[in-house]
Design a protein around this motif. Structure first.
Motif, PDB file in Angstrom:
ATOM      1  N   ALA A 152       0.743  -1.150  -0.049  1.00  9.75           N
ATOM      2  CA  ALA A 152      -0.037  -0.010   0.022  1.00  9.75           C
ATOM      3  C   ALA A 152       0.825   1.515  -0.100  1.00  9.75           C
ATOM      4  O   ALA A 152       0.566   2.357  -0.512  1.00  9.75           O
ATOM      5  CB  ALA A 152      -1.011  -0.166   1.065  1.00  9.75           C
TER       6      ALA A 152
ATOM      7  N   LYS B  73      -0.936   7.343  -2.126  1.00 12.32           N
ATOM      8  CA  LYS B  73      -2.141   8.128  -3.079  1.00 12.32           C
ATOM      9  C   LYS B  73      -1.650   8.086  -4.473  1.00 12.32           C
ATOM     10  O   LYS B  73      -2.682   8.088  -5.413  1.00 12.32           O
ATOM     11  CB  LYS B  73      -2.558   9.582  -2.585  1.00 12.32           C
TER      12      LYS B  73
ATOM     13  N   ALA C  78      -6.796   0.942  -3.022  1.00 12.93           N
ATOM     14  CA  ALA C  78      -7.419   1.356  -1.979  1.00 12.93           C
ATOM     15  C   ALA C  78      -7.406  -0.001  -1.038  1.00 12.93           C
ATOM     16  O   ALA C  78      -7.389  -1.152  -1.257  1.00 12.93           O
ATOM     17  CB  ALA C  78      -9.087   1.241  -2.636  1.00 12.93           C
ATOM     18  N   MET C  79      -7.880   0.514   0.376  1.00 16.43           N
ATOM     19  CA  MET C  79      -7.582  -0.406   1.403  1.00 16.43           C
ATOM     20  C   MET C  79      -8.568  -0.300   2.228  1.00 16.43           C
ATOM     21  O   MET C  79      -9.314   0.581   2.708  1.00 16.43           O
ATOM     22  CB  MET C  79      -6.422  -0.080   2.111  1.00 16.43           C
ATOM     23  N   VAL C  80      -8.955  -1.689   2.591  1.00 16.47           N
ATOM     24  CA  VAL C  80     -10.085  -2.034   3.557  1.00 16.47           C
ATOM     25  C   VAL C  80      -9.569  -2.345   5.218  1.00 16.47           C
ATOM     26  O   VAL C  80      -8.899  -3.405   4.966  1.00 16.47           O
ATOM     27  CB  VAL C  80     -11.175  -2.858   3.005  1.00 16.47           C
TER      28      VAL C  80
ATOM     29  N   SER D 181     -13.357  10.404  -0.452  1.00 15.22           N
ATOM     30  CA  SER D 181     -12.299  10.652  -1.538  1.00 15.22           C
ATOM     31  C   SER D 181     -12.568  11.319  -2.870  1.00 15.22           C
ATOM     32  O   SER D 181     -11.592  11.908  -3.338  1.00 15.22           O
ATOM     33  CB  SER D 181     -11.522   9.244  -1.623  1.00 15.22           C
TER      34      SER D 181
ATOM     35  N   MET E 229     -16.143  -1.237   2.455  1.00  7.00           N
ATOM     36  CA  MET E 229     -15.752  -1.539   1.275  1.00  7.00           C
ATOM     37  C   MET E 229     -16.006  -0.619   0.100  1.00  7.00           C
ATOM     38  O   MET E 229     -15.568  -0.660  -0.997  1.00  7.00           O
ATOM     39  CB  MET E 229     -16.495  -2.815   1.111  1.00  7.00           C
TER      40      MET E 229
ATOM     41  N   ARG F 253     -16.348   2.564   0.399  1.00  7.56           N
ATOM     42  CA  ARG F 253     -15.365   3.826   0.334  1.00  7.56           C
ATOM     43  C   ARG F 253     -13.990   3.397  -0.904  1.00  7.56           C
ATOM     44  O   ARG F 253     -13.671   4.310  -1.372  1.00  7.56           O
ATOM     45  CB  ARG F 253     -15.002   4.014   1.482  1.00  7.56           C
ATOM     46  N   ALA F 254     -13.889   1.957  -0.623  1.00  6.85           N
ATOM     47  CA  ALA F 254     -12.757   1.652  -1.374  1.00  6.85           C
ATOM     48  C   ALA F 254     -13.350   1.393  -2.781  1.00  6.85           C
ATOM     49  O   ALA F 254     -12.593   1.888  -3.758  1.00  6.85           O
ATOM     50  CB  ALA F 254     -12.012   0.414  -1.019  1.00  6.85           C
TER      51      ALA F 254
ATOM     52  N   ARG G 279     -13.668   4.376  -5.724  1.00  6.76           N
ATOM     53  CA  ARG G 279     -12.486   4.881  -6.317  1.00  6.76           C
ATOM     54  C   ARG G 279     -12.067   4.276  -7.529  1.00  6.76           C
ATOM     55  O   ARG G 279     -11.052   4.654  -8.460  1.00  6.76           O
ATOM     56  CB  ARG G 279     -11.440   4.816  -5.395  1.00  6.76           C
TER      57      ARG G 279
ATOM     58  N   PRO H 257     -10.120   1.534  -7.912  1.00  8.52           N
ATOM     59  CA  PRO H 257      -8.594   1.359  -8.190  1.00  8.52           C
ATOM     60  C   PRO H 257      -8.189   0.213  -8.754  1.00  8.52           C
ATOM     61  O   PRO H 257      -8.968  -0.739  -9.457  1.00  8.52           O
ATOM     62  CB  PRO H 257      -8.247   1.089  -6.722  1.00  8.52           C
TER      63      PRO H 257
ATOM     64  N   PHE I 257      -7.357  -3.867  -4.678  1.00 17.32           N
ATOM     65  CA  PHE I 257      -7.955  -3.550  -3.591  1.00 17.32           C
ATOM     66  C   PHE I 257      -7.262  -4.445  -2.225  1.00 17.32           C
ATOM     67  O   PHE I 257      -6.837  -5.520  -2.605  1.00 17.32           O
ATOM     68  CB  PHE I 257      -9.364  -4.142  -3.646  1.00 17.32           C
TER      69      PHE I 257
END
Length: 378
Positions: A50, A73, A78-80, A99, A144, A146-147, A150, A152, A155
């Motif tokens: 990350a 960033k 993205a991290m949970v 975000s 989840m 929120r991730a 994005r 990404p 994950f």
């Protein structure tokens, strides 16, 4: 989605080496689970991927490009987290879209993105609530979301289900797996729970003391464990380990079990093992999974060894019965269907699916396999 290469990652805290030459590669859409006991280094490795921590050596590559020098960033990850880490003063919708707001996304586009993710996670009716008004499972869905919002490349999940009760863990495990199937996302997931690893992963990396013990598919890990640690860590109940010694038998060799008398003490070398790697007097360990034990005539195994077991304890679980067995003085766990005709205290013949049995060198713990060799990480 993206490919991820973890190339010879090492990590030291002072003189303490917490990660030792970890080398793993996964492709687009893979679900990699890092599993191992507490303190094995799996969360440290996730933080290095990350960008929340730095490695002492090695490189992290996403789609073939090194990202070690990039800030978190900038890695499109993205991290949970285990703790959910939701803003208590914000609504669910505001938490999910925070975000995007920070990135300057227009409000209408942000609203559509939030609504799409909320619909995917079945939390559209919760968008105006605060985190304090949600259950644990609902909070995890928001984290989840929120991730996901994005979109990404990768994950990362750091033990996301450890705060949930047993029923919710099973439900959320299924939801995450469904989500992976729908999105085709590349996921790296950390857990100490081997059931989560086996049920969710396309690839598993088993770790211990900062060392990668084995890397492969769930079937690889379960059926052909690289060593006795992997064999006992993956599976519930754990694989039975029976100590023995290689002995000469005519022009070939056989296995003599410690603590067992009579004919049952002498067994052939398992078909999975390489006889040329064995010598008389060598100390070995025989690995048998509990479900490889069956009532006579009920299994489908081609290579069967029928042995006399004493049944000390029966533990009904609903669909199965766990059995505490003795072969001579050796204690073994068995697993039979719930309708098995067995009684505590009796000694009776049970069949062992010997074609799947695994042999380990007792000194090193390494599995002794016949060709083809086990595919594992370099």
């Amino acid at each position: 989605m993206a490919s991820l290469d973890i190339e010879h990652i090492g990590k030291r805290f002072g003189t303490v080496e917490v990660l030792k030459d970890i080398h793993i590669g996964i492709g687009h859409g893979d679900f990699l689970v890092l599993v191992g006991p507490s303190g094995c280094g799996k969360s440290t490795l996730l933080n290095i991927i990350a960008g929340l921590d730095t490695s002492t050596s090695g490189a992290i590559k996403i789609d073939g490009k090194a990202v070690n020098h990039l800030e978190p960033k900038e890695r499109d990850i993205a991290m949970v987290f285990q703790s959910y880490a939701l803003y208590p003063s914000m609504t669910v919708g505001e938490n999910i879209g925070f975000s995007l707001e920070m990135a300057g996304m227009p409000k209408e586009e942000r609203r559509k993105r939030i609504a799409g993710v909320a619909d995917l996670l079945k939390i559209g009716h919760l968008l105006d609530r605060r985190p304090s008004q949600l259950s644990g499972g609902q909070r995890q869905r928001v984290a989840m979301g929120r991730a996901l919002v994005r979109e990404p490349k990768i994950f990362l999940f750091d033990e996301p289900l450890s705060n949930l009760d047993a029923k919710l863990r099973v439900e959320m495990r299924t939801e995450i797996k469904k989500l992976h199937a729908r999105l085709g996302a590349t996921i790296v997931y950390v857990t100490h729970d081997q059931i989560e690893a086996m049920t969710m992963a396309t690839r598993i990396a088993v770790m211990k003391d900062g060392i990668l013990q084995q890397f492969g598919t769930p079937a690889d890990i379960y059926d052909r464990p690289a060593n006795s640690f992997v064999a006992t860590f993956m599976g519930s109940p754990a694989m039975n380990l029976l100590d023995g010694e290689i002995v000469a038998r005519g022009n070939s060799t056989a296995l003599r079990l410690d603590g067992v008398q009579g004919d049952a003490a002498i067994l052939p070398i398992p078909a999975t093992a390489d006889p040329s790697a064995l010598t008389p007097g060598q100390k070995v360990t025989l690995g048998l999974r509990p479900e490889w034990i069956a009532e006579p005539g009920t299994g489908r195994a081609r290579d069967v060894q029928s042995l006399p077991f004493t049944i000390d304890v029966l533990e009904p679980t609903g669909p199965d019965i766990f059995l505490a067995l003795r072969l001579g003085t050796v204690e073994i766990m068995g697993r039979l269907p719930a309708d098995a005709q067995v009684r505590e205290g009796e000694t009776r013949i049970l069949d062992v699916d010997y074609g799947k049995a695994v042999l380990f060198d007792r000194q090193t713990g390494t599995a002794i396999y016949a060709a083809p060799a086990l595919s594992r990480a370099a």
